[in-house]
Scaffold this active site. Structure first.
Site, mmCIF file in Angstrom:
data_model
loop_
_atom_site.group_PDB
_atom_site.id
_atom_site.type_symbol
_atom_site.label_atom_id
_atom_site.label_comp_id
_atom_site.label_asym_id
_atom_site.label_seq_id
_atom_site.Cartn_x
_atom_site.Cartn_y
_atom_site.Cartn_z
ATOM 1 N N GLY A 6 13.893 50.718 27.266
ATOM 2 C CA GLY A 6 14.821 50.160 26.284
ATOM 3 C C GLY A 6 16.132 49.822 26.953
ATOM 4 O O GLY A 6 16.179 49.565 28.162
ATOM 5 N N SER A 7 17.203 49.877 26.177
ATOM 6 C CA SER A 7 18.491 49.438 26.724
ATOM 7 C C SER A 7 19.093 50.483 27.657
ATOM 8 O O SER A 7 18.781 51.675 27.580
ATOM 9 C CB SER A 7 19.473 49.167 25.588
ATOM 10 N N ASN A 8 19.977 50.029 28.506
ATOM 11 C CA ASN A 8 20.658 50.906 29.448
ATOM 12 C C ASN A 8 21.494 51.948 28.688
ATOM 13 O O ASN A 8 21.497 53.131 29.039
ATOM 14 C CB ASN A 8 21.549 50.030 30.354
ATOM 15 N N GLU A 48 13.212 53.026 32.015
ATOM 16 C CA GLU A 48 13.189 51.631 32.463
ATOM 17 C C GLU A 48 14.113 50.873 31.518
ATOM 18 O O GLU A 48 13.889 50.837 30.326
ATOM 19 C CB GLU A 48 11.762 51.088 32.428
ATOM 20 N N GLY A 55 19.168 54.478 27.131
ATOM 21 C CA GLY A 55 18.550 55.233 28.219
ATOM 22 C C GLY A 55 19.475 56.310 28.775
ATOM 23 O O GLY A 55 19.045 57.429 29.076
ATOM 24 N N LYS A 88 6.592 57.104 19.910
ATOM 25 C CA LYS A 88 7.500 56.468 18.946
ATOM 26 C C LYS A 88 7.629 54.997 19.331
ATOM 27 O O LYS A 88 8.361 54.632 20.247
ATOM 28 C CB LYS A 88 8.890 57.110 18.949
ATOM 29 N N CYS A 114 12.408 42.243 30.124
ATOM 30 C CA CYS A 114 13.299 42.949 31.057
ATOM 31 C C CYS A 114 13.329 42.205 32.371
ATOM 32 O O CYS A 114 14.297 42.269 33.120
ATOM 33 C CB CYS A 114 12.804 44.354 31.336
ATOM 34 N N GLU A 124 23.201 42.000 30.562
ATOM 35 C CA GLU A 124 21.903 41.562 30.054
ATOM 36 C C GLU A 124 22.082 40.923 28.677
ATOM 37 O O GLU A 124 22.615 41.540 27.758
ATOM 38 C CB GLU A 124 20.943 42.762 29.965
HETATM 39 C C1 UN1 Z 1 9.225 43.671 30.307
HETATM 40 O O1 UN1 Z 1 9.842 42.753 30.786
HETATM 41 O O2 UN1 Z 1 9.757 44.425 29.495
HETATM 42 O O3 UN1 Z 1 6.239 41.402 34.499
HETATM 43 C C2 UN1 Z 1 7.805 43.869 30.670
HETATM 44 C C3 UN1 Z 1 6.223 40.948 33.361
HETATM 45 C C4 UN1 Z 1 5.272 41.554 32.352
HETATM 46 C C5 UN1 Z 1 5.855 42.802 31.787
HETATM 47 C C6 UN1 Z 1 7.270 42.669 31.354
HETATM 48 N N1 UN1 Z 1 4.020 41.836 32.985
HETATM 49 O O4 UN1 Z 1 6.956 40.035 33.036
#
Ligand code: UN1
Length: 499
Positions: A231-233, A253, A236, A178, A287, A388
């Site tokens: 996605g978001s905390n 993550e 998640g 998805k 992220c 965040e």
């Molecule tokens: C993400 O931030 O969601 O390390 C992934 C990085 C990239 C991947 C980021 N290789 O910034």
């Protein structure tokens, strides 16, 4: 200007090898100018039922294909991605907004993952180990879990999907994916590449739709044994709670509040470059983006001045124009969230030293642009330094010494990435030991993870699993312990050990 094919404008689910039309559709926008670029299915739960049932059957055959042969499909897909890299990158910029140079980097990350995981087809190592009994052999091997569900975000629509789907496929699973409905073009392209490469039907399936309906249906379907989510905390936690009820393995993550630490001996010009790239690249929508700078008081003023000066040179606009260094924010919701935090920062008493406003770019009036923003005089407990924001907003925090810097870094609920700029080798190793994050950089910004290392973090960032790297295989495989007794007699473990 890139033109989309009819199939790309009118996206369909990919279920059991068929491109399946859905009547309920949503519009997909180019964040650079607000124009509609495609329509994407808003599927119902029945799409997941069809996908999961067919995946269950297809996976049984796929698991019997020798892993080196499964890997051939990844080599082929990786080669096709390489051949199509420029078009994929342009489509990625079109749907996500990131500047074209970064889009190329992201597609490259997917290509790297294809070849790396293809190599795993000839490894997928288990262990052999001595048995405690004579004439007995002991070993462990990885087995596919069956059907896996992956839920991927809009900020890295192809790279993150490859981190999850490629290890799953090479280790013999079927994947139900998805993607985010903000960025469905990458899912369409990747599914078509695998179709052309000859992946058996049902092994990679794409179902577009909402988390509430499609995501929930994935969690509830008993054929799907693993959910891997980025996605978001907040989401998640819901995913983990629902998966917990089903005793379903879940890998999460969920973002970060990543800091660059600047010690008094740092090369300040290098620091400025590192901050610009990791805080304002991708408009801060990684992220791993740097959203805090923790700086030693001895160099705080110098850094602040040089950073403010350098920020003025950042060109903002359509990512397809290679003169631009920063593209748009993904959508209005993203912009509103950033604006909300600007107000929070001001109310908390931080000083807005630069930026802080939505930006209108000529001829792109409906695009979602935001000025690179720096807050100074920030204390570690302020919300802008804790939560965040997912935008180009950095908080500068002054500290008195190394110990305070490490403590400030760790005093957030997330633990994804961190960085320290220093020339002192002792501090490098102390920082490596004490920084409570899954990724640590020395003399570089907080972004730029490579695919053959584990990606993920501690505390509110995750739940102990990792994307990419060989560690990703742990998410998509079960361990099987196998004992072969060739003594011809009954040998009882822990009992007949003196025989
Ligand atoms: C993400 O931030 O969601 O390390 C992934 C990085 C990239 C991947 C980021 N290789 O910034």
């Amino acid at each position: 200007m890139i033109t989309l094919t009819k199939e790309e404008r009118n996206l369909k689910n990919f279920i059991n090898g068929e491109w399946t039309e859905v009547t309920n559709k949503e519009k997909v926008y180019n964040p650079a100018n607000g124009e509609v670029i495609a329509e994407v299915p808003n599927s119902g739960a029945e799409a997941i039922t069809q996908a999961a049932e067919s995946a269950r059957i297809a996976q049984r055959e796929w698991a019997l294909v020798p892993a080196p042969q499964r890997a051939e499909l990844l080599y082929k897909a990786g080669t096709m991605m390489k051949e199509r890299k420029e078009r994929l990158s342009q489509l990625l910029t079109l749907e996500n907004g990131k500047v074209i140079e970064e889009a190329r980097g992201e597609v490259q990350e997917g290509i790297d993952m294809a070849f790396y995981m293809a190599g795993e087809g000839r490894r997928l190592f288990g262990q052999t180990t001595p048995s405690e009994l004579k004439d007995k052999f002991a070993m462990s091997e990885r087995c596919p879990v069956g059907v896996v569900g992956i839920i991927t975000p809009w900020n890295f629509p192809i790279a993150i999907a490859t981190w999850k789907s490629f290890p799953a496929i090479v280790s013999g699973n079927a994947v139900i994916w998805k993607p985010s409905s903000e960025t469905p073009l990458m899912a369409n392209e990747l599914a078509r590449i695998f179709e052309e490469a000859g992946l058996p039907k049902g092994i990679l399936q794409v179902v577009y739709g909402s988390g509430a309906i499609v995501g929930q249906a994935m969690i509830e379907h008993d054929a799907i044994r693993v959910i891997s989510f980025t996605g978001s905390n907040e989401t998640g936690r819901k995913v983990a709670t629902e998966c917990g009820k089903q005793l379903k393995k879940v890998s999460l993550e969920m973002g970060g509040k990543n800091a660059v630490i600047v010690m008094e001996d740092a090369d300040i010009d290098l620091v400025v470059e590192g901050i610009l790239w990791s805080a304002f690249g991708t408009s801060g929508q990684r992220c791993t983006a740097c959203s805090r700078v923790i700086v030693h008081k001895a160099v705080r003023k110098t850094l602040e001045e040089r950073l403010l000066k350098a920020m003025k040179n950042l060109t903002i606009g359509d990512g397809l124009d290679s003169n631009n260094k920063i593209g748009p924010i993904i959508n209005q919701t993203g912009l509103d969230k950033i604006l909300k935090y600007i107000e929070i920062g001001k109310e908390e008493g931080a000083k807005l030293a630069a930026g802080g406003k939505q930006l209108t770019v000529e001829n792109y009036e409906k695009g979602f642009y935001f000025e690179p923003t720096l807050f100074t005089d920030v204390s570690i407990d302020m919300r802008i330094a804790q939560e965040e924001i997912f935008g180009p907003v950095v908080s500068l925090i002054e500290v008195n010494n190394f110990e305070e810097a490490i403590a400030a870094n760790n005093k957030v609920k997330y633990g994804l990435s961190s960085s320290i700029f220093t020339k002192d080798v002792n501090r490098v190793f102390q920082a490596q030991r004490d920084l409570d994050t899954g990724i640590v950089y020395v003399n570089a910004g907080t972004t730029g993870a490579e695919i053959h290392l584990p990606f993920g973090g501690t505390k509110g960032t995750g739940n102990g699993h990792r994307d990419s790297g060989v560690q990703a295989l742990d998410v998509f495989t079960e361990w099987k312990a196998v004992y072969v007794d060739y003594s011809g007699k009954l040998q009882r473990a822990q009992i007949d050990t003196d025989a």
